[in-house]
Scaffold this motif. Structure first.
Motif, PDB file in Angstrom:
ATOM      1  N   LEU A  97      -0.481  -4.734   2.437  1.00  0.00           N
ATOM      2  CA  LEU A  97      -0.826  -3.873   1.296  1.00  0.00           C
ATOM      3  C   LEU A  97      -2.198  -3.284   1.502  1.00  0.00           C
ATOM      4  O   LEU A  97      -3.041  -3.882   2.173  1.00  0.00           O
ATOM      5  CB  LEU A  97      -0.805  -4.663  -0.016  1.00  0.00           C
ATOM      6  CG  LEU A  97      -1.805  -5.806  -0.188  1.00  0.00           C
ATOM      7  CD1 LEU A  97      -2.106  -6.011  -1.653  1.00  0.00           C
ATOM      8  CD2 LEU A  97      -1.267  -7.076   0.427  1.00  0.00           C
ATOM      9  N   GLN A  98      -2.390  -2.112   0.943  1.00  0.00           N
ATOM     10  CA  GLN A  98      -3.728  -1.512   0.957  1.00  0.00           C
ATOM     11  C   GLN A  98      -4.170  -1.229  -0.476  1.00  0.00           C
ATOM     12  O   GLN A  98      -4.905  -2.010  -1.062  1.00  0.00           O
ATOM     13  CB  GLN A  98      -3.753  -0.293   1.873  1.00  0.00           C
ATOM     14  CG  GLN A  98      -3.622  -0.721   3.348  1.00  0.00           C
ATOM     15  CD  GLN A  98      -3.701   0.410   4.342  1.00  0.00           C
ATOM     16  OE1 GLN A  98      -4.230   1.477   4.071  1.00  0.00           O
ATOM     17  NE2 GLN A  98      -3.163   0.196   5.540  1.00  0.00           N
ATOM     18  N   CYS A  99      -3.677  -0.133  -1.081  1.00  0.00           N
ATOM     19  CA  CYS A  99      -4.111   0.142  -2.456  1.00  0.00           C
ATOM     20  C   CYS A  99      -3.438  -0.782  -3.453  1.00  0.00           C
ATOM     21  O   CYS A  99      -3.872  -0.901  -4.595  1.00  0.00           O
ATOM     22  CB  CYS A  99      -3.854   1.596  -2.833  1.00  0.00           C
ATOM     23  SG  CYS A  99      -2.130   1.974  -3.214  1.00  0.00           S
ATOM     24  N   GLY A 100      -2.338  -1.401  -3.057  1.00  0.00           N
ATOM     25  CA  GLY A 100      -1.674  -2.371  -3.917  1.00  0.00           C
ATOM     26  C   GLY A 100      -0.745  -1.772  -4.967  1.00  0.00           C
ATOM     27  O   GLY A 100      -0.155  -2.517  -5.748  1.00  0.00           O
ATOM     28  N   PHE A 101      -0.596  -0.468  -4.983  1.00  0.00           N
ATOM     29  CA  PHE A 101       0.192   0.117  -6.070  1.00  0.00           C
ATOM     30  C   PHE A 101       1.698  -0.049  -5.871  1.00  0.00           C
ATOM     31  O   PHE A 101       2.433  -0.358  -6.793  1.00  0.00           O
ATOM     32  CB  PHE A 101      -0.152   1.608  -6.241  1.00  0.00           C
ATOM     33  CG  PHE A 101       0.346   2.163  -7.542  1.00  0.00           C
ATOM     34  CD1 PHE A 101      -0.379   1.963  -8.716  1.00  0.00           C
ATOM     35  CD2 PHE A 101       1.538   2.868  -7.610  1.00  0.00           C
ATOM     36  CE1 PHE A 101       0.079   2.459  -9.936  1.00  0.00           C
ATOM     37  CE2 PHE A 101       2.005   3.365  -8.826  1.00  0.00           C
ATOM     38  CZ  PHE A 101       1.274   3.161  -9.985  1.00  0.00           C
ATOM     39  N   CYS A 102       2.138   0.113  -4.624  1.00  0.00           N
ATOM     40  CA  CYS A 102       3.563  -0.076  -4.333  1.00  0.00           C
ATOM     41  C   CYS A 102       3.912  -1.552  -4.228  1.00  0.00           C
ATOM     42  O   CYS A 102       5.084  -1.923  -4.187  1.00  0.00           O
ATOM     43  CB  CYS A 102       3.939   0.620  -3.024  1.00  0.00           C
ATOM     44  SG  CYS A 102       3.328  -0.258  -1.563  1.00  0.00           S
ATOM     45  N   THR A 103       2.873  -2.379  -4.126  1.00  0.00           N
ATOM     46  CA  THR A 103       3.046  -3.774  -3.712  1.00  0.00           C
ATOM     47  C   THR A 103       3.956  -4.619  -4.609  1.00  0.00           C
ATOM     48  O   THR A 103       4.844  -5.312  -4.087  1.00  0.00           O
ATOM     49  CB  THR A 103       1.650  -4.427  -3.556  1.00  0.00           C
ATOM     50  OG1 THR A 103       0.865  -3.572  -2.717  1.00  0.00           O
ATOM     51  CG2 THR A 103       1.741  -5.795  -2.951  1.00  0.00           C
ATOM     52  N   ARG A 136       2.668   4.691   0.621  1.00  0.00           N
ATOM     53  CA  ARG A 136       1.942   5.788   1.258  1.00  0.00           C
ATOM     54  C   ARG A 136       0.791   5.271   2.117  1.00  0.00           C
ATOM     55  O   ARG A 136       0.226   6.031   2.892  1.00  0.00           O
ATOM     56  CB  ARG A 136       1.422   6.739   0.172  1.00  0.00           C
ATOM     57  CG  ARG A 136       0.889   8.073   0.667  1.00  0.00           C
ATOM     58  CD  ARG A 136       1.896   8.879   1.471  1.00  0.00           C
ATOM     59  NE  ARG A 136       1.712  10.317   1.313  1.00  0.00           N
ATOM     60  CZ  ARG A 136       2.324  11.226   2.072  1.00  0.00           C
ATOM     61  NH1 ARG A 136       3.153  10.846   3.041  1.00  0.00           N
ATOM     62  NH2 ARG A 136       2.139  12.501   1.859  1.00  0.00           N
ATOM     63  N   CYS A 137       0.428   4.001   1.948  1.00  0.00           N
ATOM     64  CA  CYS A 137      -0.791   3.516   2.615  1.00  0.00           C
ATOM     65  C   CYS A 137      -0.563   2.812   3.946  1.00  0.00           C
ATOM     66  O   CYS A 137      -1.342   2.994   4.874  1.00  0.00           O
ATOM     67  CB  CYS A 137      -1.521   2.526   1.719  1.00  0.00           C
ATOM     68  SG  CYS A 137      -2.109   3.175   0.162  1.00  0.00           S
ATOM     69  N   THR A 138       0.441   1.963   4.025  1.00  0.00           N
ATOM     70  CA  THR A 138       0.474   0.997   5.130  1.00  0.00           C
ATOM     71  C   THR A 138       1.237   1.461   6.361  1.00  0.00           C
ATOM     72  O   THR A 138       1.203   0.771   7.384  1.00  0.00           O
ATOM     73  CB  THR A 138       1.145  -0.312   4.686  1.00  0.00           C
ATOM     74  OG1 THR A 138       2.504  -0.010   4.335  1.00  0.00           O
ATOM     75  CG2 THR A 138       0.443  -0.931   3.491  1.00  0.00           C
TER      76      THR A 138
ATOM     77  N   MET B 201       0.587   6.821  -4.189  1.00  0.00           N
ATOM     78  CA  MET B 201       1.679   6.297  -5.016  1.00  0.00           C
ATOM     79  C   MET B 201       1.295   6.160  -6.483  1.00  0.00           C
ATOM     80  O   MET B 201       2.132   6.222  -7.359  1.00  0.00           O
ATOM     81  CB  MET B 201       2.184   4.955  -4.465  1.00  0.00           C
ATOM     82  CG  MET B 201       2.915   5.090  -3.147  1.00  0.00           C
ATOM     83  SD  MET B 201       4.069   6.483  -3.102  1.00  0.00           S
ATOM     84  CE  MET B 201       5.214   5.989  -4.374  1.00  0.00           C
TER      85      MET B 201
END
Ligand code: FES
Ligand code: FES
Lengths: 162, 781
Positions: A97-103, A136-138, B201
């Protein structure tokens, strides 16, 4: 307006909402469980995935009223007694995870995937079954790695997620 | 170094809250009395507003108020601005049309905000927004930038005749033209860089809170740059005085550049909170994000590259038209100029370069920086041209690049940049080895047996990160300084809080910044807390973009730590009756070198605050801050090699191998750096294969949802092979170069070069959808 009762993360909860209220909004606004996210309006991104009676569902594609009487697990209900669930721990260990939003949605999808496949999971299956979740991040690389590691860690037995 | 120090693959401190659903994003915020906003947006790409009737909407259930642009204007709220002044080659200033936060006379793109509805619930606000009647007089529309420049086209802003914002050039056209005329070979290419939607996102959101008691404003917002938001909203938009405005960017779910800018919604929600007397929250839905988040790229270029008989590049000529959309967004003007043309030398020793850039208004959403910003456009153009030239010259693309690499540093390019350090051959060799470049012919033959067309492509990129120094960019038109600030507060018990002006929206600052402190002081990482994203807590900042957090933000932290260490040594020396020059800081203690005397860090900290026994004249306390203004950009570079298989039956491209060999200088946390590369690669692969914003001729956005805009999913990308070489950056104290954008910069040309190699046709535009690849493959046969 409808009065709805359901079990969320092991606790019975109820709330009043409009008939058109989606499950995701009921969870976020009525119950204040903001770990479940909204990333789109067309049920494409998977940020809102929760478990309903043990199976992963996109909570933006279900009316709250449809979920009445069911048992829901959200990301907040996954860790037990302060211990991360093995899938959560694997995401952390493998930088999934990076921004954690999709996590939260990713983790809930992964838990269900492992429940169904056990340690038979391979990279191709993980990638194909993640098609309903966008990150979108990882670049997915570490998410795939984390899910495979968790499947391995959780052993060969197909086990119930919760 | 300790186990948590520089170079360690420390698992991220911030992960626990994200993994357990305890992240706090703007839309998760609720305050008492909060109401919800929905914007009324133009469904037309170009029209005059004849009138707005909100009578019916205001009477609907739950509605607090409906406010429009005339009221906003009457309250003195200013226009949105572009913060980087560019002058045309004739010396005239760029032609900026007015951008009202709520359009009061004219709408210029589908999605332009016209009014705001505030209601008890989002659903009620949405219902009422539908009931607001806006009377429009249609105007003709233009969406194509080349067409927009022609005579007789619809005109967007009276200030910009023929929709031309500026006609700018860099380099000496005469020298370049003479070199082209004298060349042994000239490679010519037309290059399109497709328009992208950034798609973090987390959709944008904002919560505006006006406190009438203190006449104070608080703005929660999904920003990469809260201090800049505060500055711009107070100094230019007249929303609130700077000392009465607090901007908080809490957890932010990705940005990729699109959350640097100040959009109309933050301004309007703050203003609406004052007008209505209630806190006002707005959250974008995904379609609204496609319609209003600044888009990226959108260049049309022609390129001519001249070679001598020894295959050395003698000159490069580039002509670019850049679509900036309906209004000039905050940084839009510097993207196709100083962030683009200045990188056109790439990794190559090119004696003469001339770039001409025209920027154009069209009836589309504003275009601004998106991951890489200008550098991906330059790299795509250059690396497509190099590959094409190698094919035309009949030599290996690796050899052509090798022949032209810059080999001695510092190197002054003809387009402003002074490269400080690098070893381009090292990354080329590393990528070729990792991709088994020499074994490709056998793999191609094997694929052929299966009926597949296999291709290989490379790209050698360079980027300029950590924009700097302030004085230099100021002379080029930048409206802001490019320093960063940091403050280190040592608590009474020795734990540490770091306040940084950098902003994390996925990059892991809470971990990497803490690693630097742990490394310097030998303290456990859990005793260090990183604070960011709140203008009331952090003294000053310039936010995070352009891969500046490590090179600039952490350099500021290193400077502040220098001061903390110096004072801590004074205190410890006094306590131990030693000379301060003999004190070393190690493993959480201050020791007298060569003796067994030491004071634990926490005891020194306590002494600083009890102040019972400090050196005479020394101020109590231990809290230091620093600003850091870098002396130059940093220049990460690398080589990417992509291998694809194209199915000639369907045109579908499968990326079978992707190798990235980057030089990022010194690295704090290799795990995080690799993650940044992976993410960038996926975004670049998305641009090359799948993504593209499409408007129809009437200015309707055809790609306004995930059903129409193809985002890369797990199945579209492979597992990556990444590695780094580490030539330290000589210009900052940590030797860091920056890694956030590299993947998105270097990957599109490598992928398109691989596909064109596979199908034997060099004519292919991004996104290389199956349909386009199929047509190109068949056209080649
Ligand atoms: S919010 Fe449910 S799939 Fe996107
Ligand atoms: S971690 Fe940011 S979208 Fe997946």
């Amino acid at each position: 307006m409808a009065k709805i009762t359901m079990t969320v993360n092991g606790r019975q909860v109820s709330g009043v909402c409009e008939d058109r209220t989606l499950l995701v909004h009921f969870i976020r606004e009525n119950l204040g469980l903001t770990g479940t996210h909204v990333g789109c309006d067309t049920s494409q991104c998977g940020a809102c995935v929760v478990h309903m009676d043990g199976q992963s569902v996109k909570s933006c594609s279900i009316l709250a009223a449809q979920a009445a009487g069911s048992s829901i697990t959200t990301i907040e209900g996954l860790a037990q007694n302060g211990e991360l669930h093995p899938v959560q721990a694997a995401f952390k260990a493998h930088h999934g995870l990076q921004c954690g939003f999709c996590t939260p949605g990713m983790v809930m999808t992964a838990v269900d995937m492992i429940r169904r496949h056990g340690s038979d999971l391979d990279e191709a299956t993980v990638r194909s079954e993640l098609e309903g979740n966008i990150c979108r991040c990882t670049g997915y690389h570490n998410i795939v790695k984390a899910i495979l590691a968790a499947a391995h860690e959780m052993g060969g037995v197909r086990q119930a997620a919760e | 170094m300790g186990v948590d120090g520089i170079g360690a693959r420390v698992a991220r401190k911030e992960d626990r809250r994200f993994l357990t659903g305890k992240g706090r994003y703007t839309d998760d915020m609720s305050v008492p009395g909060m109401k919800h906003a929905v914007f009324v947006r133009s469904p037309h790409a170009h029209a005059t507003i004849v009138g707005i009737d909100a009578t019916e909407a205001k009477a609907m259930p739950g509605v607090i108020d409906v406010l429009d642009g005339k009221q906003l204007l009457a309250d003195g709220i200013g226009n949105l601005i572009c913060g980087w002044m560019i002058h045309s080659k004739d010396g005239s200033a760029m032609k900026m049309g007015a951008w009202r936060p709520l359009a009061d006379k004219t709408v210029r793109y589908v999605g332009d905000a016209v009014a705001i509805v505030v209601a008890d619930s989002v659903a009620e606000a949405r219902d009422a927004a539908e009931a607001v009647v806006v009377d429009y007089d249609f105007l003709p529309v233009v969406t194509d930038p080349v067409q927009a420049l022609a005579d007789g086209q619809p005109q967007l802003h009276p200030e910009a005749p023929n929709n031309l914002i500026f006609d700018w050039e860099l380099g000496d056209a005469g020298v370049v033209d003479r070199a082209l005329a004298a060349a042994a070979h000239v490679t010519e290419l037309k290059i399109f860089n497709n328009r992208l939607a950034p798609n973090p996102m987390e959709p944008r959101a904002t919560l505006g809170i006006y406190d009438a008691g203190d006449e104070h404003y608080t703005c929660y917002t999904t920003s990469q740059n809260p201090h800049l938001a505060r500055l711009v909203m107070s100094a230019f938009y007249n929303v609130a005085p700077e000392n009465k405005l607090r901007v908080i960017a809490p957890d932010v779910g990705g940005g990729f550049g699109s959350k640097i800018y100040i959009y109309p919604e933050e301004i309007v929600c703050l203003w609406a909170s004052k007008r209505t007397g209630v806190p006002v929250k707005w959250t974008c839905d995904r379609t609204e994000a496609f319609l209003t988040d600044a888009h990226g790229r959108d260049h049309v270029s022609t390129v001519k590259m001249a070679f001598d008989a020894g295959n050395r590049i003698t000159a490069l000529k580039v002509d670019t038209i850049a679509n900036l959309g309906a209004y000039m967004s905050l940084f839009s003007s510097c993207v196709p100029t100083y962030l683009y043309a200045t990188l056109l030398s790439g990794q190559y020793d090119i004696p003469a370069i001339h770039a001409n850039v025209r920027t154009v208004y069209t009836n589309t959403v504003p275009v601004d920086a998106y991951r890489g910003a200008g550098r991906p456009e330059a790299t795509y153009l250059l690396e497509r041209t190099m590959e094409t030239a190698a094919r035309e010259l009949g030599i290996s693309p690796a050899e052509l690049r090798r022949t032209n690499f810059i080999r001695s540093f510092p190197h002054q390019t003809p387009v402003i940049m002074n490269y400080d350090a690098g070893d381009y051959e090292a990354s080329l060799d590393a990528a070729m080895a990792a991709s088994d470049w020499n074994g490709f012919a056998a793999r191609k033959a094997e694929a052929e047996q299966r009926g597949m067309k296999r291709g290989i492509g490379m790209s050698c990129y360079i980027e300029a990160c950590g924009l700097a120094p302030s004085a230099a960019v100021g002379s080029l038109g930048a409206g802001v300084g490019l320093w960063e600030s940091a403050e280190v507060k040592v608590n009474m018990v020795g734990t540490i809080e770091v306040m940084t002006g950098s902003h994390s929206h996925g990059q892991g600052h809470e971990t990497t910044f803490a690693q630097l402190v742990a490394d310097r002081l030998g303290l456990p990482i859990d005793s260090i807390n990183i604070v960011h994203g709140d203008t009331d807590k952090v003294q000053m900042g310039m936010g995070t973009y352009g891969s500046r957090s490590g090179a600039v933000g952490m350099s500021a932290l290193a400077k502040a730590l220098d001061k903390v260490e110096a004072k801590a040594k004074k205190i410890a020396a006094h306590l131990m009756e030693a000379d301060e020059s003999d004190i070393v800081i190690e493993d959480g203690a201050l020791k007298v070198a060569g003796t067994d005397k030491s004071v634990p860090w926490f005891q020194m900290a306590l002494a600083a605050y009890t102040a019972h026994n400090l050196p005479p004249g020394l101020e109590p306390g231990l809290k230091e801050s620093a600003f850091y203004d870098p002396a130059n950009f940093t220049f990460p570079a690398g080589c990417y090699i992509c291998e694809v298989e194209v199915d000639p039956e369907t045109g579908r491209t499968k990326v079978v191998q992707f190798v990235a060999a980057d030089d990022f200088g010194n690295i704090i946390n290799p795990m995080i750096v690799e993650g940044q590369v992976h993410g960038g690669l996926a975004q670049g692969i998305g641009q090359a294969l799948l993504e593209g914003v499409t408007y129809d001729d009437s200015g309707q956005l055809l790609t306004a949802s995930y059903l129409d805009y193809a985002m890369p999913r797990a199945d579209d990308v492979p597992s990556f092979k990444v590695s780094t070489s580490n030539t330290p950056c000589p210009n900052n104290p940590l030797g860091i170069k920056g890694c956030g954008e590299a993947g998105a910069i270097g990957s599109p040309p490598a992928l398109i070069n691989a596909i064109t190699d596979a199908i034997g046709n060099n004519q292919l535009t991004m996104p290389a959808t199956a349909e386009k690849v199929w047509a190109a493959a068949h056209a080649a046969n």
